[in-house]
Design a protein around this motif. Structure first.
Motif, PDB file in Angstrom:
ATOM      1  N   UNK A  74       0.695  -1.288   0.072  1.00 35.80           N
ATOM      2  CA  UNK A  74      -0.071   0.080   0.176  1.00 35.80           C
ATOM      3  C   UNK A  74       0.804   1.206   0.031  1.00 35.80           C
ATOM      4  N   UNK A  98      -0.327  14.184   5.994  1.00 39.42           N
ATOM      5  CA  UNK A  98      -0.835  13.447   6.828  1.00 39.42           C
ATOM      6  C   UNK A  98      -1.025  12.178   6.007  1.00 39.42           C
TER       7      UNK A  98
ATOM      8  N   UNK B   2       1.868   1.869  13.822  1.00 37.12           N
ATOM      9  CA  UNK B   2       2.321   2.955  13.170  1.00 37.12           C
ATOM     10  C   UNK B   2       1.116   3.939  12.795  1.00 37.12           C
ATOM     11  N   UNK B   3       0.296   3.377  11.820  1.00 43.54           N
ATOM     12  CA  UNK B   3      -0.696   4.013  11.219  1.00 43.54           C
ATOM     13  C   UNK B   3      -1.827   4.217  12.358  1.00 43.54           C
ATOM     14  N   UNK B   6      -0.882   7.135  14.105  1.00 43.81           N
ATOM     15  CA  UNK B   6      -1.106   8.290  13.327  1.00 43.81           C
ATOM     16  C   UNK B   6      -2.612   8.979  13.319  1.00 43.81           C
ATOM     17  N   UNK B   7      -3.427   7.738  13.028  1.00 41.55           N
ATOM     18  CA  UNK B   7      -4.903   7.912  12.897  1.00 41.55           C
ATOM     19  C   UNK B   7      -5.213   8.638  14.148  1.00 41.55           C
ATOM     20  N   UNK B   9      -3.670  10.006  16.522  1.00 42.90           N
ATOM     21  CA  UNK B   9      -3.264  11.346  16.710  1.00 42.90           C
ATOM     22  C   UNK B   9      -4.017  12.428  16.108  1.00 42.90           C
ATOM     23  N   UNK B 339      -4.760   3.252   2.227  1.00 39.65           N
ATOM     24  CA  UNK B 339      -3.628   3.392   2.976  1.00 39.65           C
ATOM     25  C   UNK B 339      -3.741   2.419   4.463  1.00 39.65           C
ATOM     26  N   UNK B 340      -4.903   2.376   4.574  1.00 38.87           N
ATOM     27  CA  UNK B 340      -4.899   1.583   6.152  1.00 38.87           C
ATOM     28  C   UNK B 340      -5.918   0.386   6.041  1.00 38.87           C
ATOM     29  N   UNK B 344      -7.251  -1.134  11.339  1.00 41.31           N
ATOM     30  CA  UNK B 344      -6.217   0.106  11.854  1.00 41.31           C
ATOM     31  C   UNK B 344      -6.992   1.307  12.012  1.00 41.31           C
TER      32      UNK B 344
END
Lengths: 317, 531
Positions: A74, A98, B2-3, B6-7, B9, B339-340, B344
């Motif tokens: 991805x 982001x 990690x993702x 990020x989400x 945050x 992306x995720x 996640x």
């Protein structure tokens, strides 16, 4: 163009009794710009979602960048969906940063990259604006930049030109060329044939979930015979006997400002026929032409020729 | 991971960076402070009421006057006790001392144990002037002077046209415009409103109810008002009517004692004889079993925690729904899903909004601490000491555990609901049943606090959706070990299962368009592995 970045073999997707995608086969070489064409509801978006592993196919296999699922790679794929949307309260640079950081770019690098892209594509002054303050077209440009900020090897853009004004369409075309020059593979779907004509090396044309064409732009144009349009006062049906002319038919005259009695004729000719021969024959036989129009077959004609009837039926269903 | 972070945050920042969030968060302590401040101010700011007492018998007027003065002295004494506790020089202790060591402690002790007796002592010793003199050595340096409260009830002068010996009906007719506020009474240079009229008719003694005559008199004379007539437009302020009823009845009883040759002083002494009841807690260390105010508070404190869980959960639920629906309706979800993974995304949201909830609670606590530091009164000093007790108790770990479980359990369900809806309106109709479920522990909260190990509390503890609220509510009552361990295991297992099932719904629902699914479709979603 040595290796394949994406291949689909016999991929199908059904929702109940409705077949959205029917046994599609496809192979996209690395570094190419590939167009997905088809009328509304043809299955383009479903195919793209399956490629991205957002939805799973019922049948068939998909291989993206050497992996069975796009989720495994991805971070190497960029995606712009058909229906665009961004977080309204976020700043423009922050949103690009982001999405880049979700794709594995370090946060500091992602921020630098966001500003770099905004400057490159004329949005530097809006870097600190919130998304809600942007016009629709500008928001769309930001979203395109978000999808490519992590320098993906494969970029998939679903209807990237819709909603953009002609100037921004050119900017986007340039962006796609930049990606190609950078060695990245681009797949985009569109309804606007001129973009596909200018940008794509290869095309996939689907309708009602099935593939009707897959090849180069020249191959697509060759599907329908080339055409010469004549306007004169005479009957030129006899031109059908000329070597290289496939058929002649009279069509209704469109437009104004013609002499009374003007008739319009369409001649379909073979691929390599020299149109000068037709012109020469007319002179020799005293046919006074008020119009002689020999144009290349456009993708638009091919599109209408291949899917026109079905698209019309689909739209009125 | 990690993702997910990020989400989380981004979700967290999106919420806490808005002005609306901080306005919402600070509104709670501001409203709390205003209610606190206004209620303490209002208690001393009740307007002065003017009354008219017409005693045609001539027997009771003095008793009523005395009773009203006594009521005023009671208020003076109450305010003075407050003043004393707030301004004493040694360290203040809200709990009443068991062994009074000096005169002031003795006064406070008497006041805490028997207010009526304390008032008698107060009056017999000379009231405020004596108390001030006695307390002076014990007050902090720089203590402001004591402000005596205003009199609440003052006797008015009857209008000159009123014939005090006229029949009651006539008196009422004359005074009705004054009582209705149509006319005002002259009082020196001012005009005053008449608050109440107390009319004691000449034949009032014939209406005295005695145990033998209760039934008969009730049946015989049912046509007009009997006994003392208390006329007032304000039906909610009952202090004056209560004072009158008590004082007149005391006067009648005094007469009765005399008539029956009973020694009034002996009766008075008997009435003041009392045996204190010491409340003991068998769960406490031997020798220290006496129940203090702090212990009582500790038993009730879990209710506060239940409220805190509930309010914070309601706030988090709103964020979860609105953020998910925004992503769905804006079609951001599709970019995110490229992306995720949906898992996640869901976990990122849970963490981010969970952190928002914790920030809210911390902000409330911080403003609460700031409030009790900056606004020092007797009540806030008490709150500080109660907080010390609470923070030192085992309620805090219970709260943290049940808060986290409750949030995860409900947030999982609400996220699944959010993923199925395109608008908040759609979400509201799906949310309604769950909201009703969430209201049950709140409605039953006080019953459970009163009987924390009763059948209802135990049954509700074993229903996972109620477990965090109910067990938190029971936390101070040492519930049986089987309940603690069993419900915890069940709660954790249910939370994990709900998250797992919500994940399935979320994965499928998040790309859904159109109407929310019907029950049967939802069932299929729960069973299906993927789209």
């Amino acid at each position: 163009m040595s290796s394949t970045v994406l291949s689909l073999s016999n991929v199908s997707k059904r929702y109940g009794d409705f077949t959205a995608v029917n046994r599609i086969n496809l192979s996209i070489p690395k570094g190419s710009v590939y167009g997905f064409l088809g009328p509304n509801g043809a299955g383009k978006t479903t195919t793209i979602r399956m490629i991205l592993d957002i939805i799973r196919p019922d049948e068939g296999e998909i291989e993206v960048l050497g992996c069975k699922s796009a989720m495994q790679v991805r971070d190497r794929i960029g995606y712009l969906p058909e229906e665009k949307g961004l977080y309204k309260k976020m700043k423009v640079w922050a949103i690009i940063s982001y999405f880049a950081s979700l794709k594995g770019i370090h946060r500091k690098d992602a921020k630098l990259r966001a500003f770099e892209l905004l400057e490159q594509y004329g949005l530097k002054d809006f870097a600190n604006s919130t998304v809600e303050s942007l016009s629709k077209g500008m928001g769309q440009k930001v979203q395109v930049l978000s999808s490519i900020a992590h320098n993906p090897e494969l970029v998939i853009l679903d209807e990237p030109f819709s909603g953009l004004d002609p100037v921004n369409q050119e900017v986007l075309e340039q962006l796609i060329r930049d990606l190609k020059n950078n060695g990245q593979t681009v797949i985009f779907s569109t309804h606007i044939m001129q973009h596909a004509e200018r940008l794509c090396e290869r095309l996939l044309l689907i309708t009602q979930g099935s593939k009707v064409f897959d090849g180069t732009v020249d191959e697509a144009r060759a599907i329908i015979p080339r055409r010469v349009i004549l306007e004169c006062q005479n009957d030129v049906a006899a031109l059908a006997d000329l070597d290289g002319v496939l058929s002649v038919c009279e069509t209704s005259v469109s437009g104004e400002g013609r002499l009374p009695g003007t008739r319009q004729w369409e001649l379909y000719v073979k691929e390599h026929t020299n149109p000068q021969l037709i012109l020469q024959h007319c002179f020799q036989n005293g046919i006074s032409l008020s119009r002689f129009d020999f144009t290349q077959t456009s993708l638009h004609d091919v599109f209408v020729h291949l899917v026109g009837q079905e698209a019309r039926e689909h739209n009125f269903r | 991971m990690r993702v997910t972070l990020l989400i989380a945050w981004r979700e967290y920042l999106e919420n806490v960076k808005t002005k609306g969030f901080w306005i919402g968060v600070l509104l709670v302590p501001i409203v709390f402070f205003m209610i606190f401040h206004i209620s303490t101010r209002l208690a001393t700011a009740t307007p002065t009421r003017y009354y008219l007492l017409i005693d045609q018998t001539g027997q009771y007027a003095d008793s009523v006057e005395i009773a009203i003065r006594r009521e005023h002295q009671r208020r003076v004494m109450q305010d003075f006790m407050r003043y004393l506790q707030e301004n004493r020089s040694d360290s203040a202790n809200f709990a009443v001392s068991n062994e009074p060591s000096n005169q002031m402690d003795q006064l406070l002790d008497d006041f805490g144990n028997d207010e009526v007796a304390a008032l008698d002592d107060w009056l017999s010793n000379g009231g405020l002037s004596f108390a001030l003199q006695m307390a002076r050595p014990y007050l902090r340096a720089g203590t402001p002077d004591f402000e005596e409260p205003r009199e609440q009830f003052i006797a008015a002068v009857p209008p000159p046209e009123l014939d005090l010996s006229a029949p009651p009906e006539q008196i009422i007719e004359t005074l009705r415009p004054f009582l209705n506020g149509e006319r005002r009474l002259p009082a020196g240079d001012n005009q005053i409103s008449l608050f109440a009229l107390i009319l004691i008719p000449a034949d009032v003694n014939s209406d005295i109810v005695r145990p033998v005559t209760t039934m008969q008199s009730g049946l015989q004379n049912d046509t007009g008002p009997r006994g003392v007539q208390y006329w007032a437009g304000n039906l909610t302020d009952t202090r004056l009517s209560n004072a009158i009823q008590t004082s007149i009845n005391n006067a009648i009883r005094q007469q009765e004692y005399i008539q029956r040759n009973i020694d009034v002083n002996a009766v008075r002494d008997v009435q003041r004889t009392r045996l204190p009841v010491s409340r003991m807690d068998p769960g406490k260390v031997a020798g220290d079993e006496q129940v203090s105010l702090a212990d009582t508070f500790r038993q009730w404190a879990p209710m506060g925690f239940v409220y805190l869980i509930f309010i914070s959960l309601m706030q988090s639920v709103q964020y979860l729904l609105s953020n998910t629906i925004e992503e769905k309706s804006n079609r951001i979800i599709e970019v995110l899903l490229a992306s995720v993974t949906p898992g996640e995304l869901m976990m990122g949201k849970l963490l981010g909004i969970g952190a928002t909830g914790i920030t809210t609670i911390l902000a409330w606590l911080a403003s609460f601490f700031a409030f009790i530091q900056l606004y020092q009164t007797l009540e806030t000093t008490m709150i500080v000491q109660i907080l010390d007790v609470l923070l030192g108790s085992d309620l805090i770990p219970y709260f943290v555990f049940y808060y986290l479980c409750c949030y995860t359990l409900y947030a999982g369900i609400f996220l699944a609901i959010g993923s199925l809806c395109n608008t908040l309106k759609e979400a509201q109709s799906l949310m309604m049943p769950l909201m009703m479920v969430m209201m049950v522990p709140i409605l039953t909260m006080s019953f459970i606090a009163q009987d924390p190990n009763g059948t209802m509390a135990r049954v509700m503890s074993w229903i996972p959706l109620f477990t965090p609220f109910t067990m938190m509510n029971r936390a101070a009552a040492q519930p049986p070990m089987i309940d603690v361990v069993g419900t915890t295991v069940l709660l954790v297992v249910t939370t994990i299962t709900v998250l797992w099932l919500s994940g399935r719904v979320f994965r499928q629902g998040i790309l859904r368009t159109g109407q929310p699914p019907r029950i049967i479709e939802l069932w299929r979603m729960l069973r299906r592995r993927s789209t």
